[in-house]
Design a protein around this motif. Structure first.
Motif, PDB file in Angstrom:
ATOM      1  N   SER A 180      13.572  -0.523  -2.160  1.00  0.00           N
ATOM      2  CA  SER A 180      12.271  -0.040  -2.722  1.00  0.00           C
ATOM      3  C   SER A 180      12.270   1.136  -3.631  1.00  0.00           C
ATOM      4  O   SER A 180      12.581   1.933  -3.150  1.00  0.00           O
ATOM      5  CB  SER A 180      10.943   0.010  -1.280  1.00  0.00           C
ATOM      6  N   GLN A 181      11.319   0.645  -3.860  1.00  0.00           N
ATOM      7  CA  GLN A 181      10.762   1.762  -4.900  1.00  0.00           C
ATOM      8  C   GLN A 181       9.153   2.519  -5.412  1.00  0.00           C
ATOM      9  O   GLN A 181       8.619   0.965  -5.395  1.00  0.00           O
ATOM     10  CB  GLN A 181      12.066   1.844  -6.236  1.00  0.00           C
ATOM     11  N   GLU A 182       8.826   3.583  -4.971  1.00  0.00           N
ATOM     12  CA  GLU A 182       7.107   3.132  -5.425  1.00  0.00           C
ATOM     13  C   GLU A 182       7.130   3.325  -6.979  1.00  0.00           C
ATOM     14  O   GLU A 182       7.449   4.585  -7.716  1.00  0.00           O
ATOM     15  CB  GLU A 182       7.031   4.841  -4.959  1.00  0.00           C
ATOM     16  N   ASP A 184       3.957   2.580 -10.481  1.00  0.00           N
ATOM     17  CA  ASP A 184       3.043   1.612 -10.792  1.00  0.00           C
ATOM     18  C   ASP A 184       3.386   0.141 -11.759  1.00  0.00           C
ATOM     19  O   ASP A 184       4.570  -0.307 -12.043  1.00  0.00           O
ATOM     20  CB  ASP A 184       2.227   2.653 -12.004  1.00  0.00           C
ATOM     21  N   PHE A 207       6.095  -7.040  -6.771  1.00  0.00           N
ATOM     22  CA  PHE A 207       5.247  -5.670  -6.649  1.00  0.00           C
ATOM     23  C   PHE A 207       4.319  -5.783  -5.534  1.00  0.00           C
ATOM     24  O   PHE A 207       2.994  -6.706  -6.628  1.00  0.00           O
ATOM     25  CB  PHE A 207       4.811  -5.027  -8.854  1.00  0.00           C
ATOM     26  N   ASP A 208       3.669  -5.243  -5.487  1.00  0.00           N
ATOM     27  CA  ASP A 208       2.747  -4.856  -4.601  1.00  0.00           C
ATOM     28  C   ASP A 208       1.670  -3.946  -4.315  1.00  0.00           C
ATOM     29  O   ASP A 208       0.700  -4.175  -3.442  1.00  0.00           O
ATOM     30  CB  ASP A 208       2.470  -5.030  -2.890  1.00  0.00           C
ATOM     31  N   GLY A 209       1.803  -3.460  -5.489  1.00  0.00           N
ATOM     32  CA  GLY A 209       0.416  -2.640  -6.184  1.00  0.00           C
ATOM     33  C   GLY A 209       0.480  -1.302  -6.200  1.00  0.00           C
ATOM     34  O   GLY A 209       0.110  -0.136  -7.091  1.00  0.00           O
ATOM     35  N   LEU A 210       1.484  -0.906  -5.241  1.00  0.00           N
ATOM     36  CA  LEU A 210       2.317   0.471  -4.966  1.00  0.00           C
ATOM     37  C   LEU A 210       3.812   0.817  -4.832  1.00  0.00           C
ATOM     38  O   LEU A 210       4.580   1.264  -5.089  1.00  0.00           O
ATOM     39  CB  LEU A 210       2.177   1.297  -3.314  1.00  0.00           C
ATOM     40  N   ASN A 211       4.717  -0.879  -4.576  1.00  0.00           N
ATOM     41  CA  ASN A 211       6.065  -0.043  -4.024  1.00  0.00           C
ATOM     42  C   ASN A 211       6.642  -1.437  -4.761  1.00  0.00           C
ATOM     43  O   ASN A 211       5.687  -2.095  -4.997  1.00  0.00           O
ATOM     44  CB  ASN A 211       6.608  -1.062  -3.103  1.00  0.00           C
ATOM     45  N   HIS A 213       9.712  -3.991  -4.946  1.00  0.00           N
ATOM     46  CA  HIS A 213      10.735  -4.419  -3.775  1.00  0.00           C
ATOM     47  C   HIS A 213      12.110  -5.157  -4.777  1.00  0.00           C
ATOM     48  O   HIS A 213      11.004  -6.763  -4.951  1.00  0.00           O
ATOM     49  CB  HIS A 213      10.547  -5.571  -2.419  1.00  0.00           C
ATOM     50  N   SER A 276      -7.313  -7.859  -7.117  1.00  0.00           N
ATOM     51  CA  SER A 276      -6.290  -7.009  -6.356  1.00  0.00           C
ATOM     52  C   SER A 276      -5.073  -7.823  -6.763  1.00  0.00           C
ATOM     53  O   SER A 276      -5.132  -8.970  -6.677  1.00  0.00           O
ATOM     54  CB  SER A 276      -6.493  -6.251  -5.357  1.00  0.00           C
TER      55      SER A 276
END
Ligand SMILES: Cc1cc2nc3c(=O)[nH]c(=O)nc-3n(C[C@H](O)[C@H](O)[C@H](O)COP(=O)(O)OP(=O)(O)OC[C@H]3O[C@@H](n4cnc5c(N)ncnc54)[C@H](O)[C@@H]3O)c2cc1C
Lengths: 354, 486
Positions: A180-182, A184, A207-211, A213, A276
């Motif tokens: 996982s990486q933070e 955009d 990509f869940d909006g923040l990270n 994976h 979202s």
């Protein structure tokens, strides 16, 4: 419930319905009723037609009756360290193999390994004339006759009642881990496309909006080498994470707005639609919770070479699936007619005209 | 020249320049057959359009005149799929040779139908990408032909067939309409017509554009060659590799006669005394390949291999494959003619099928060389014969037909990748019931109401099956007893 063959009973019901031109609503586990347009019709229950008929681990194939619970299939494969390569979502405990194939539902591994349709090898169906027909088979390569088996995937039962299904299976990867990486959305997409050009054992991404994976699957040697190359933090309990993603149980999916499934070219930039977002399949499948009008969403998806499905909604729009242009609709109507001349199978579930 | 034919040619000349309309026997001669050269016919006329609009106009014209149309790519097909129709137009797509777009980010290439299979991989090589399906004919065959046949290759065990590696196809229907199947994403709305169309042998529409998916080239590929003193042991070794959870990139088998022919032809260093060899290719990351090579070598040894050799360098790897990929022409050198079969069987049936073929080979006095996509059960028995000996082709066809029927009997199929075409049309009556064949006809009708695209191929009429059944009574059973005999 025990294994049993009720194909002749099903066939009789189809013949009766065809004779009296009565619509049939084909039901398996009845856990995907949220999907597709609402329809009416006498219920044709396929769930009791169940049982695994053949699993030949060294031939990488499993054959089962359509009503066989998806879980039973996965349990059987698991005993032999095998999996369904398309990692289908269940959406409840009662999911059947037939329902999964009819919806062509495929999970996180889809972009890397293929969809339900890609793993389909053969099937037995009842067509709208009440005839029992077999297409394809249990071998990997088979080009005799038109590929009717794959046509059944995603047809929502509108072309025939699936009786038996053979799918190719895969060995369970030796090792899976998630990094996982933070970042955009734009960076996540760029990263996925850069990685996609290298031969890495990536089996899923989200990509869940923040990270971002990224899941790696394969031999320990390959996974560990790729882990170093990709970077990021290793996720704990990642198997649960991917399962919750697949089953739409992550917090992202707890939402009251309409859920859209947007299928576009993977390298489409983040789309300018309110709501979202969650990105899967390296950007090729995007989930959007939004109150934006259906045609606005569809126009944007089409502009990027794709389509949009209203996946779940409290108030479904009249068109759940992306409207077809007239030439294509005409051809699809003819295909429908070729299999179901009386129009008895799930009429209107996909399109009013089909 | 009949008046109708003249009129047809004149009308075609309104659509195409003179050089694109061939109608003398000498000019049409190169188009009289495909790779199955035992079947030859001249069409009324050959057309070689260069634009999609021309294809549309040609099809509209033929539709209105009710003239059959047979599409043709490179003509390497092995089932007579591109065999011309004597009453029809042969539509050659060979001039559509352009690669229209390469999208490195999306890993796709949009190409015209006449682009050769290998030309795609060559064009994207510098990007570190390639197009995975690799039929042995890849230097010559076209992507349009590949889609029409759903072609495979030695790497499809891991990377799939054509159907798994294409994203979008543009077709022109018999009525001249341009339709797009698939889209730029991983799925599209409505029925999956892309899947249905792939492998439809030119019966449903003419392919005018294909978007293929590209893959990154693996960091490393390595091949292991194993020799066996018994074909059945080699077959068992294949099952053992798969059972160990390994999906090789390629897993091929050749028997003694094929080994000998290939060795004489390309000098690959094959062990000519072996009863069978296996070629097992592993690809992936460097470390992974090293690990798997060791495991595969162990499995092969435990399965009774008499020799296990890892290619010592890339050059040797290529030559190992060259031997396999040139097996057909190699066999062509040792026999005046050969007949290539294409059945697929569940792998566990291999011993039974090989034994039976061996028995029949003696019965018919026709040698058989076996080349086998062992990983996916796709057999290519090559029957060696001499067309100049009276009756030998007929005996070969009968022998071949029996092999295909055996494949069906053991749970397989009459064709794994070469298609039904003209060649296996009778065996379709063995593999499918009348209602199934009728369902195929209904699908054909949905696309091509007048039945003008490649008529008489791929799906037999029930009457044809009844005739065939009357001639061939198998195992004392008449197929299709419900149909009236002539
Ligand atoms: C030495 C040799 C080795 C081979 N090895 C393999 C192999 O490993 N794997 C494999 O799968 N095949 C193999 N083949 C068979 C053959 O090469 C393939 O079937 C190939 O896909 C045919 O392509 P083509 O362009 O030559 O098509 P053609 O032979 O010209 O046509 C094949 C069929 O496709 C139709 N068609 C062609 N173009 C179009 C179009 N644009 N639109 C609609 N229909 C069209 C034709 O009508 C015909 O029915 C081999 C053949 C040879 C001679």
């Amino acid at each position: 419930m025990r294994d049993q063959d009720i194909s002749h009973n099903l066939q009789q019901q189809v013949i009766d319905a065809a004779t009296s031109k009565r619509a049939l609503h084909i039901v398996g586990g009845n856990n995907k009723s949220f999907y597709g347009r609402n329809i009416s019709g006498g219920v044709l229950n396929v769930a009791e037609h169940r049982g695994i008929l053949n699993h030949e681990p060294t031939e990488l194939v499993i054959t089962a009756r359509a009503g066989t619970p998806l879980q039973a299939i996965e349990d059987q494969l698991s005993k032999h360290h095998q999996i369904l390569g398309f990692e289908p979502p269940h959406f409840g405990n009662t999911a059947t193999l037939g329902g999964t194939i009819a919806c062509n539902f495929s999970g996180p591994r889809r972009a890397a390994a293929g969809s339900a349709r890609d793993f389909m090898l053969g099937c037995k169906i009842i067509n709208g004339k009440g005839e029992m027909l077999s297409f394809g088979g249990e071998v990997m390569k088979n080009v005799a006759g038109f590929d009717v088996s794959r046509l059944m995937c995603g047809a929502l039962g509108t072309l025939g009642v699936l009786l038996e299904i053979s799918v190719r299976v895969l060995p369970r990867p030796e090792l899976e881990l998630t990094l996982s990486q933070e970042m955009d959305a734009a960076h996540a997409l760029a990263k996925l496309h850069a990685l996609g050009r290298q031969a890495l054992p990536i089996s899923a991404s989200v990509f869940d909006g923040l990270n971002l994976h990224i899941r790696l699957s394969g031999s320990a040697a390959a996974v560990n080498a790729a882990k170093a190359a990709i970077g990021g933090e290793q996720m704990q309990y990642d198997a649960v994470f991917w399962q919750q993603l697949r089953e739409q149980q992550l917090p992202f999916f707890k939402h009251s707005q309409t859920l859209w499934r947007i299928s576009v070219a993977s390298n489409t930039p983040p789309l300018n639609l309110p709501g979202s977002w969650l990105y899967e399949w390296d950007g090729a499948q995007r989930w959007l919770f939004s109150d934006a009008p259906a045609d606005v969403i569809r126009n944007v998806a089409a502009l990027h070479g794709g389509h949009a499905v209203c996946f779940r909604a409290q108030h479904k729009p009249d068109q759940v699936f992306h409207p077809l242009e007239s030439g294509m609709l005409k051809l699809q109507q003819k295909i429908k007619h070729a299999f179901d001349p009386a129009g008895i199978f799930n009429p209107g579930m996909m399109y009013t005209e089909i | 020249m009949s008046i109708e034919r003249n009129q047809l040619i004149q009308s075609l000349l309104q659509i195409l320049p003179e050089k694109s309309v061939l109608h003398t026997p000498e000019d049409m001669h190169p188009y009289e057959c495909d790779g199955l050269s035992a079947y030859r016919k001249l069409p009324l006329v050959v057309v070689l359009p260069t634009t999609v609009e021309q294809v549309q106009d040609i099809l509209r014209l033929c539709h209105s005149l009710e003239v059959p149309v047979v599409a043709r790519g490179a003509g390497t097909g092995l089932s007579g799929g591109a065999l011309p129709n004597e009453q029809g137009v042969l539509l050659g797509l060979g001039k559509f040779k352009q690669i229209l777009e390469i999208n490195a980010e999306q890993r796709t290439a949009r190409v015209q139908p006449g682009v050769r299979n290998l030309a795609i991989s060559q064009a994207v090589d510098s990007l570190g990408l390639y197009y995975a399906p690799d039929p042995s004919s890849q230097i010559a065959c076209t992507i349009g032909g590949n889609v029409a046949e759903n072609s495979g290759g030695v790497h499809c065990l891991k990377y799939g067939l054509t159907v798994h590696n294409i994203q979008q196809v543009k077709i022109v229907t018999m009525e001249g309409d341009l339709l797009t199947l698939g889209n730029s994403g991983l799925d599209s709305a409505g029925y999956d017509l892309l899947a249905l169309f792939t492998g439809s042998e030119g019966l449903l529409g003419v392919i005018v554009e294909v978007t293929v998916k590209l893959l990154p080239k693996p960091e490393r590929a390595q091949v292991v060659l194993a020799a066996f003193d018994d074909v059945v042991k080699a077959g068992a070794a294949v099952g053992n590799i798969i059972a160990a959870g390994i999906i090789p990139a390629g897993l091929e088998m050749m028997d003694k006669l094929a080994i000998k022919a290939a060795e004489d032809f390309v000098h690959a260093g094959y062990p000519v005394d072996a009863a069978a060899i296996l070629l097992c290719e592993l690809d992936g990351t460097n470390a992974e390949v090293s690990e798997y090579i060791l495991r595969v070598r162990d499995i092969l040894n435990q399965s009774g291999a008499t020799e296990v050799r890892t290619a010592k360098d890339e050059q040797e790897r290529m030559i190992f494959w060259k031997g396999r990929k040139s097996a057909f022409p190699a066999v062509g050198r040792i026999s005046p003619d050969y007949y290539c079969m294409d059945g697929t069987i569940p792998r566990k049936q291999l011993p039974r099928v090989l034994e039976t073929m061996d028995k029949w080979s003696k019965e018919y006095n026709l040698p058989v060389a076996n080349v086998f996509h062992a990983g996916d059960g796709n057999l290519h028995p090559l029957i060696l014969y001499d067309a100049n000996k009276p009756g030998e082709l007929e005996r070969t066809e009968e022998f071949g037909g029996r092999i295909l029927e055996l494949c069906v009997e053991v749970g397989g199929t009459i064709t794994g990748e070469h298609g039904v075409g003209m060649e296996k049309i009778n065996q379709m009556c063995v593999q499918f019931q009348p209602a199934e064949l009728e369902q195929f006809h209904a699908v054909k009708h949905a696309f091509d109401e007048r039945g003008l695209l490649n008529p008489g191929k791929a799906v037999p009429t029930l009457h044809r099956c009844a005739e065939f059944g009357a001639m061939h009574v198998h195992h004392g059973k008449l197929s299709h007893p419900e149909l009236e005999r002539f």
